[in-house]
Each structure stands twice: as C-alpha cells, then as structure tokens.
Design an enzyme around this catalytic site. Structure first.
Site, short mmCIF file in Angstrom:
data_model
loop_
_atom_site.label_atom_id
_atom_site.label_comp_id
_atom_site.label_asym_id
_atom_site.label_seq_id
_atom_site.Cartn_x
_atom_site.Cartn_y
_atom_site.Cartn_z
N GLY A 49 9.22 -2.87 3.38
CA GLY A 49 8.28 -2.89 4.51
C GLY A 49 8.06 -4.24 5.16
O GLY A 49 7.80 -4.32 6.36
N ASP A 105 3.66 -5.77 3.83
CA ASP A 105 3.44 -5.09 5.12
C ASP A 105 2.00 -4.61 5.27
O ASP A 105 1.35 -4.86 6.27
CB ASP A 105 4.44 -3.94 5.33
CG ASP A 105 4.46 -2.91 4.20
OD1 ASP A 105 3.76 -3.08 3.18
OD2 ASP A 105 5.21 -1.92 4.33
N ASP A 108 -3.15 -1.10 1.09
CA ASP A 108 -3.82 0.19 1.27
C ASP A 108 -4.76 0.40 0.08
O ASP A 108 -5.83 -0.21 0.04
CB ASP A 108 -2.73 1.26 1.40
CG ASP A 108 -3.25 2.64 1.72
OD1 ASP A 108 -4.27 2.72 2.43
OD2 ASP A 108 -2.64 3.63 1.29
N PHE A 158 -2.42 6.61 9.30
CA PHE A 158 -1.13 6.29 8.71
C PHE A 158 -0.27 5.74 9.85
O PHE A 158 0.01 6.44 10.82
CB PHE A 158 -0.46 7.51 8.07
CG PHE A 158 0.75 7.13 7.27
CD1 PHE A 158 0.62 6.65 5.97
CD2 PHE A 158 2.02 7.20 7.83
CE1 PHE A 158 1.73 6.25 5.25
CE2 PHE A 158 3.14 6.81 7.10
CZ PHE A 158 2.99 6.34 5.81
N ASP A 165 7.22 2.42 7.32
CA ASP A 165 8.00 3.65 7.48
C ASP A 165 7.17 4.91 7.26
O ASP A 165 6.10 4.88 6.67
CB ASP A 165 9.12 3.69 6.45
CG ASP A 165 8.60 3.95 5.02
OD1 ASP A 165 7.74 3.17 4.57
OD2 ASP A 165 9.01 4.95 4.41
N ARG A 171 10.99 2.10 10.84
CA ARG A 171 10.79 0.69 10.51
C ARG A 171 11.26 -0.23 11.64
O ARG A 171 10.85 -1.37 11.74
CB ARG A 171 11.60 0.31 9.25
CG ARG A 171 11.13 0.99 7.97
CD ARG A 171 11.83 0.33 6.79
NE ARG A 171 11.80 1.14 5.58
CZ ARG A 171 10.81 1.15 4.69
NH1 ARG A 171 9.73 0.42 4.90
NH2 ARG A 171 10.89 1.89 3.61
P1 IMP Z 1 -0.97 0.66 -1.89
O1 IMP Z 1 -0.36 0.47 -3.22
O2 IMP Z 1 -1.73 1.95 -1.78
O3 IMP Z 1 -1.79 -0.52 -1.42
O4 IMP Z 1 0.20 0.89 -0.88
C1 IMP Z 1 0.96 -0.11 -0.37
C2 IMP Z 1 2.25 0.47 0.19
O5 IMP Z 1 2.04 1.81 0.69
C3 IMP Z 1 2.71 -0.33 1.37
O6 IMP Z 1 3.56 -1.38 0.98
C4 IMP Z 1 3.41 0.72 2.21
O7 IMP Z 1 4.76 0.85 1.82
C5 IMP Z 1 2.69 2.01 1.91
N1 IMP Z 1 1.68 2.35 2.93
C6 IMP Z 1 0.34 2.36 2.80
N2 IMP Z 1 -0.28 2.70 3.95
C7 IMP Z 1 0.71 2.90 4.84
C8 IMP Z 1 0.73 3.24 6.24
O8 IMP Z 1 -0.30 3.44 6.92
N3 IMP Z 1 1.95 3.35 6.81
C9 IMP Z 1 3.12 3.13 6.13
N4 IMP Z 1 3.16 2.78 4.84
C10 IMP Z 1 1.96 2.67 4.20
MG MG Z 2 6.56 2.46 2.55
#
Ligand code: IMP
Ligand code: MG
Length: 185
Positions: A49, A105, A108, A158, A165, A171
């Site tokens: 990402g 990237d 979340d 999202f 992606d 991407r």
């Molecule tokens: P986390 O572990 O929940 O913080 O997720 C992080 C990863 O989830 C990021 O590096 C992204 O690959 C993916 N992700 C989280 N939210 C989004 C979004 O809104 N769009 C695309 N990918 C996301």
């Molecule tokens: Mg992803």
C-alpha cells in the site's frame, strides 16, 4: 474510453485529489527533514500500500537516508481486518541503533502497526516513528498513534487509490476515492 471515463466508471466520490495529496506529502517531507536535521533516517516502506506514498515523500527528504521495504499482513482480500500478523517480506538492512520511520498507507484498527512496531523493537532501533498518509483514529482498537499523518479521515469510508487497494485493484489511481457501491458487492 478516455482516462476520465475510466475514473468516472469506478469512483463514487473523490475525497483527496492528486494535488491535495502531493501538497500534503511535500509538507510532511519538509517537516521530517527539519525534525531529523543532523541524523540519518532508515525508512521502512510497508508494501504494497505505501509504495506510491513512499516514492513521493522520499523525494522531499533532504537528508542521508536508507530505504528498505517490508511486506506484512493482517488483512485478507476484503474490507475486514482479521488481526493475524504475518511477515511476508522481512528487512534487508540492520536497524540496530538506527532512527527508523515506518511509511504506511493507512492506520485503521492499528493491529498492523502495533504488531509491526513490537516486531521491530526486538531489533533494537534507537527510535521508531510511524508516518502514515491516512489515519482513521475512530477505528482504532489500541493505543497506536501516528507520529506523522497526512490526512485524518473522520468518516468510516473504505477508500482506494494512491496505493490503497480493494482486492488488489485501484492502487494505480493518482487520487483517493470511494468506489461505486456496485463494485463492492
Ligand atoms: P489495520 O491493521 O486495521 O490498521 O489495517 C491496516 C491495513 O488495512 C492498511 O495497511 C490497508 O492495507 C488496509 N486498510 C485499512 N483501511 C483501508 C481502506 O480504507 N482502504 C484500503 N485499505 C485499507
Ligand atoms: Mg490493503
């Protein structure tokens, strides 16, 4: 089909234009350059990402730096985090006693960053900071905070584009948008 009609066929709403993104990245690069004066930074870009963000922000870093890549995963191919952390590609450089900045990237839930920081701390860097282009603090399940965040997204959208992606697609968009509903279903 023109480029614009491709973009119109997939995007419901553009949230961050190419110019918005580039302007903010330039500011972040200048801020990091100022704050790390006299130091050498080891950047760790998180694939896939952060590839586009990394290549753009690094052009604004006016200091000696090392750049390495990791690929880690806590996500499947959908939109829900699984919480499983797997290192798919590890570091090539030694980060012991180095000042590390992770380039991500989007933050979340924070699972990925929490696991990654714990993993990297075992390698005894001098410091670790997290620089993310997008931050969704409302979704966080832990205390992970971005040291540098490009844009704080208050809505639970999202988003795709500029490295982000949906099922490995979109991407390549130079902007960040919400996809049309029919694409997700
Ligand atoms: P986390 O572990 O929940 O913080 O997720 C992080 C990863 O989830 C990021 O590096 C992204 O690959 C993916 N992700 C989280 N939210 C989004 C979004 O809104 N769009 C695309 N990918 C996301
Ligand atoms: Mg992803």
């Amino acid at each position: 089909m023109t480029n614009n009609s491709y973009y119109e066929s997939i995007s419901e709403k553009i949230l961050y234009s190419e110019a918005d993104i580039q302007n903010r990245i330039k500011q972040l690069g200048e801020q990091i350059t100022n704050e790390y004066k006299g130091k050498q930074i080891t950047f760790i870009s998180i694939l896939n990402g952060a590839f586009m963000f990394s290549s753009d922000i690094l052009k604004h870093i006016k200091l000696d730096c090392e750049i390495d890549f990791m690929q880690v995963s806590t996500y499947g191919s959908g939109t829900v985090s699984s919480g499983n952390f797997v290192v798919k590609k590890d570091l090539s450089v030694d980060i012991e006693n180095k000042d590390v900045i992770i380039l991500e990237d989007i933050l979340d839930t924070g699972y990925t960053m929490e696991n990654l920081i714990n993993y990297l701390k075992e390698k005894n860097p001098r410091s670790i900071k997290c620089c993310t282009l997008f931050d969704k603090p409302a979704r966080r399940v832990n205390n992970v905070k971005a040291d540098y965040a490009g844009f704080v997204e208050k809505n639970d959208y999202f988003i795709v584009g500029y490295g982000l992606d949906y099922s490995q697609k979109y991407r390549n968009l130079p902007f960040v948008c919400i996809l049309k509903k029919e694409i997700y279903s």
